[in-house]
Design a protein around this motif. Structure first.
Motif: not given
Length: 287
Positions: A64-76
């Motif tokens: 149902g979304y037109d696009g997905v954005f993934l952010t940065g993270s402090a995880l490894n």
């Protein structure tokens, strides 16, 4: 019809709160602010897969979304904790949904791992402040994600990890001496992901807020002679955010309009929306 985006925050709640204290918003909120000028009227939803019990969309919800954005993270990513594996599973669902996705830094690492690639600590060390001389590959010169970028450019960057082994259906679009994968397109299970190891979404103000938390590491890892030098560097970046016309500071730090002008710094995001999101929306009959 307005575009509808899902912003997937890669950080845990404590890290989100830390960033809010130093910058005023979570990474996902500032990411939405960077996307918004390129998609007037867009609707944003947020997902927090690092949180146990988070309410995450299923395949139907993702389509149902037109696009997905993934952010940065402090995880490894190679730690493979539940906070990490939930994000890999969500990205696999994004691929399967056919919804185009874009990710920065941690985002490209998750995109690679979900498609069968691997991520490792960079043997060349940390790339912080700015990724220098990101150079387009021959394929990258013609790829729509990097349309308008010069053959070599700098961009905000903060990372220690890199994509070590790209997935099978990966097209590497840019690299530099610190990372063999600085930009790539990944295709998997009928889905497409565009990602970068740097941070086109970071304003210089947000970058300064992050660097202000790295003072001791900047000294320990040899980037700055002492804490005073680290603080001075952060203040220069913050001053450039407040006044990008400061030619003295731009010269001192070797920065040009690819970093200083927001519309040029966020070019990959604009290109993703124009070349991947809008055509997919039209093909789905939602134009």
């Amino acid at each position: 019809m307005a575009l509808r985006f899902l912003i997937v925050e890669g950080n845990t709640r404590p890290e989100r709160e830390k960033h809010k204290r130093s910058f005023g918003t979570a990474y996902s909120e500032s990411y939405a602010a960077a996307v918004a000028p390129h998609a007037p009227g867009a609707i944003f939803d947020f997902a927090y897969p690092a949180d146990a019990g988070a309410n995450l969309p299923d395949g139907g919800g993702l389509s149902g979304y037109d696009g997905v954005f993934l952010t940065g993270s402090a995880l490894n990513l190679y730690d493979m904790t539940p906070e990490v594996t939930r994000q890999i599973e969500l990205m696999r669902a994004v691929y399967a949904s056919g919804t185009p996705a874009f990710g920065s830094c941690w985002g490209i690492q998750v995109g690679a791992a979900a498609a069968g690639g691997s991520v490792a600590k960079n043997p060349a060390g940390r790339e912080i402040g700015f990724a220098r001389r990101i150079t387009l590959t021959e394929t990258g010169r013609a790829h729509p994600m990097l349309a308008g970028r010069p053959l070599a450019f700098d961009a905000p960057a903060v990372h220690l990890d890199i994509v070590e082994t790209p997935p099978c259906e990966t097209t590497i679009l840019a690299a530099n001496r610190m990372a063999g994968v600085q930009a790539a397109e990944i295709r998997h299970e009928g889905g497409v992901f565009w990602g970068v190891q740097y941070h086109p979404e970071f304003s210089l103000g947000e970058l300064a807020a992050i660097l202000s938390r790295y003072g001791e590491r900047l000294v320990r890892e040899g980037f700055c002679a002492d804490l005073d030098a680290a603080r001075a560097y952060v203040e220069d970046i913050r001053a450039l955010h407040e006044d990008p016309s400061r030619a003295d500071l731009a010269w001192r730090h070797g920065l040009d309009d690819e970093v200083l002008v927001p519309a040029r710094r966020t070019r990959e995001i604009a290109n993703f929306i124009a070349a991947a999101v809008v055509p997919t929306k039209a093909a789905r009959g939602r134009a």
